[in-house]
Write a protein that holds these residues in place. Structure first.
Motif, PDB file in Angstrom:
ATOM      1  N   HIS A  60       0.793  -1.238   0.000  1.00 54.68           N
ATOM      2  CA  HIS A  60       0.000   0.000   0.000  1.00 54.68           C
ATOM      3  C   HIS A  60       0.820   1.281   0.000  1.00 54.68           C
ATOM      4  O   HIS A  60       0.256   2.363  -0.111  1.00 54.68           O
ATOM      5  N   GLY A  61       2.110   1.218   0.199  1.00 52.50           N
ATOM      6  CA  GLY A  61       2.935   2.417   0.305  1.00 52.50           C
ATOM      7  C   GLY A  61       3.065   2.847   1.756  1.00 52.50           C
ATOM      8  O   GLY A  61       2.530   2.210   2.660  1.00 52.50           O
ATOM      9  N   THR A  62       3.769   3.938   1.964  1.00 48.71           N
ATOM     10  CA  THR A  62       4.071   4.377   3.321  1.00 48.71           C
ATOM     11  C   THR A  62       2.916   5.124   3.963  1.00 48.71           C
ATOM     12  O   THR A  62       2.509   4.835   5.068  1.00 48.71           O
ATOM     13  N   GLY A  63       2.378   6.105   3.270  1.00 51.44           N
ATOM     14  CA  GLY A  63       1.308   6.912   3.846  1.00 51.44           C
ATOM     15  C   GLY A  63       1.775   7.650   5.086  1.00 51.44           C
ATOM     16  O   GLY A  63       2.954   7.926   5.261  1.00 51.44           O
ATOM     17  N   ILE A  64       0.829   7.970   5.958  1.00 50.90           N
ATOM     18  CA  ILE A  64       1.142   8.597   7.239  1.00 50.90           C
ATOM     19  C   ILE A  64       1.086   7.502   8.283  1.00 50.90           C
ATOM     20  O   ILE A  64       0.020   6.949   8.569  1.00 50.90           O
ATOM     21  N   VAL A  65       2.233   7.144   8.830  1.00 45.03           N
ATOM     22  CA  VAL A  65       2.300   6.080   9.825  1.00 45.03           C
ATOM     23  C   VAL A  65       1.957   6.692  11.188  1.00 45.03           C
ATOM     24  O   VAL A  65       2.635   7.602  11.646  1.00 45.03           O
ATOM     25  N   VAL A  66       0.898   6.188  11.808  1.00 43.08           N
ATOM     26  CA  VAL A  66       0.502   6.710  13.114  1.00 43.08           C
ATOM     27  C   VAL A  66       0.885   5.773  14.253  1.00 43.08           C
ATOM     28  O   VAL A  66       1.013   6.193  15.388  1.00 43.08           O
TER      29      VAL A  66
END
Length: 194
Positions: free
Chosen positions: A179-185
């Motif tokens: 899915h890709g990195t995105g915003i990792v919370v």
């Protein structure tokens, strides 16, 4: 929710566009003077309409007193500008909100939780724009963990006004590859913040 221009979605017309432009100016230049012509360009508001909005903002104390046609200076420390700033930075607030809610509502916490899609990117302009959640369940997750994750996504969808889609992965690396990195919370061991 319109994450790309929330102020103009909440306050359509000249007022919303002017306040959005002044808020951006305040963030980059503080209370430095701005010409009416430059503000008209930045806000896409005709100078005559702009004067009416500036008059009202002056009555609220958000801009310094001025004569018609004179430069505009925001009162950078005005209480309302901080509230306006929170509305213009919904993307940053979204990550904090999801992190806090996941910690409170998902027990045990996921090993990895990332946000993707137009909502996470801050470009969502329509309720059909998605927020995608990519989660890695904790080791030994109880049988009801996935339904609780789905219920979490459903509540988040209602509160955001945008559909929230959930994707599961076996490991954080699988999540990033698929899915890709995105915003990792949440990243690392269960509950660890990035």
């Amino acid at each position: 929710m319109n994450f790309s221009s929330p102020l103009t979605a909440l306050f359509p017309g000249a007022s919303g566009r002017t306040v959005t432009a002044l808020s951006a100016h305040r963030e980059t230049a503080g209370s430095a003077a701005l010409s009416v012509e430059a503000l008209a360009r930045e806000s896409s508001v005709a100078a005559t309409q702009l004067e009416s909005v500036l008059f009202r903002l002056g009555l609220l104390g958000m801009v310094e007193p001025r004569r018609r046609g004179a430069e505009v200076r925001v009162v950078a420390g005005h209480l309302v500008w901080d509230a306006v700033g929170q509305l213009t930075d919904l993307r940053g607030r979204l990550a904090d909100e999801v992190r806090d809610r996941a910690a409170a509502e998902l027990d045990p916490a996921p090993v990895h939780l990332a946000l993707l899609g137009k909502v996470a990117e801050g470009t969502a302009a329509h309720p059909a724009d998605l927020l995608e959640i990519v989660a890695v369940p904790p080791a030994g997750a109880p049988a009801d963990w996935r339904p609780r994750l789905d219920a979490f996504a459903e509540r988040l969808s209602r509160d955001l006004g945008n559909l929230v889609a959930v994707h599961l992965a076996d490991t954080p690396d699988d999540a990033r590859r698929a899915h890709g990195t995105g915003i990792v919370v949440i990243d690392g061991t269960a509950g660890q913040l990035p």
